[in-house]
Design an enzyme around this catalytic site. Sequence first.
Site, PDB file in Angstrom:
ATOM      1  N   GLU A 243       4.207  -4.308   8.068  1.00 58.80           N
ATOM      2  CA  GLU A 243       3.569  -3.804   8.489  1.00 58.80           C
ATOM      3  C   GLU A 243       3.713  -3.186  10.313  1.00 58.80           C
ATOM      4  O   GLU A 243       4.270  -1.989  10.790  1.00 58.80           O
ATOM      5  CB  GLU A 243       2.298  -3.915   9.011  1.00 58.80           C
ATOM      6  CG  GLU A 243       1.052  -4.024   6.834  1.00 58.80           C
ATOM      7  CD  GLU A 243       1.343  -5.483   6.005  1.00 58.80           C
ATOM      8  OE1 GLU A 243       1.614  -5.994   7.356  1.00 58.80           O
ATOM      9  OE2 GLU A 243       0.464  -5.489   5.362  1.00 58.80           O
TER      10      GLU A 243
ATOM     11  N   GLU B 203      -1.156  -9.923   0.916  1.00 56.88           N
ATOM     12  CA  GLU B 203      -2.565 -10.048   0.868  1.00 56.88           C
ATOM     13  C   GLU B 203      -3.616 -10.427   0.007  1.00 56.88           C
ATOM     14  O   GLU B 203      -4.362 -11.280   0.201  1.00 56.88           O
ATOM     15  CB  GLU B 203      -3.141  -8.379   1.848  1.00 56.88           C
ATOM     16  CG  GLU B 203      -2.443  -8.628   3.207  1.00 56.88           C
ATOM     17  CD  GLU B 203      -2.684  -6.881   4.000  1.00 56.88           C
ATOM     18  OE1 GLU B 203      -2.186  -6.253   3.280  1.00 56.88           O
ATOM     19  OE2 GLU B 203      -3.313  -7.694   5.135  1.00 56.88           O
TER      20      GLU B 203
ATOM     21  N   ALA C  59       0.902  -1.431   0.335  1.00 64.25           N
ATOM     22  CA  ALA C  59       0.280  -0.178   0.175  1.00 64.25           C
ATOM     23  C   ALA C  59       0.589   1.108   0.017  1.00 64.25           C
ATOM     24  O   ALA C  59       1.985   1.138   0.758  1.00 64.25           O
ATOM     25  CB  ALA C  59      -0.885  -0.558   0.560  1.00 64.25           C
TER      26      ALA C  59
END
Length: 262
Positions: free
Chosen positions: A136, A116, A68
Amino acid sequence: MEESPENLLIDIEGGICTITLNRPKNLNVFNEKTLDEFYNVLEDVSKNAAVKVVVLLSACEKAFTAGADIKEMVDKDSDGGRKFAQRGHRIARKLETMPQPVIIGVHGYVLGGGVEFSCACDIRIAAEGSIFSQPEIDIGVIPGWGGTQRLSRIVGIAKAKEMIYTGKRVDANEAKDIGLVNHVVPKEKLQEAVMTMAKTIASKGKLALFDAKKSINQLYESFIEEGLKYEIDRWSELFETHDQKEGMKAFLEGRSPEYKDE
Ligand code: CAA
């Protein structure tokens, strides 16, 4: 879809739809625009009667994706964090529940959202040298696009906890050992291996094929939504913390974060 997507290449041939991530200058990082384009393409493809199998690839030499877009996430509050999580979640859910089997071929960095989205696909094939990680924890958050649920189911809770608590990198061979990928192939053979698998699957009868996917998914269909909702709640709450801001800022500034546990 009205406009052609800017950051994805789409090709449909012989019942196989190939979607290629194409933001190579940015390591195929997922910003909101790319997430929305990706979702819209998947939505269209899921309804396309001519498509029996979907293939995902990357046109970036170094990465399937670095995950992301941290630049877009860093300043979000919990509401913004929730909306960002939901954008990724709906893609993963679409990959998982669209009627067509989805085969993903990855190489290079497969980080964060890359793992993911891979875990939401039906079959994963990796090039030698691929590097998988859920990093993360190093930017003050948790996996926010279903990683706490799907990775745990695929590799088992102990391995998933180790990856998510440490952010450690797992190479392609270890990924195969722990069941994260089905096959490892030389990088130059990745596309061929993925397309061979796609053609084999596309040669089967659609009715049985789609029913096989739906039936296997029933293994967890009754509880996956609840787990995903729980993850989004935890993820968005973290966007109210000092440590999320510090973790993401530190990454962008190329330094180690100083957490305050608040
Ligand atoms: N978002 C935004 N920018 C990113 C990025 C990301 N996910 N990953 C890399 N970049 C940027 C870097 O900031 C850098 O930008 P500048 O050139 O402007 O400085 C550029 O891409 C190149 O990165 P590096 O200088 O770090 O290059 P490298 O070759 O040393 O390392 C890398 C490459 C291993 C991919 C490293 O950048 C990295 O570890 N990125 C990981 C980012 C990450 O934590 N991803 C997970 C995000 S969260 C998520 O995906 C899931 C979720 O739950 C929602």
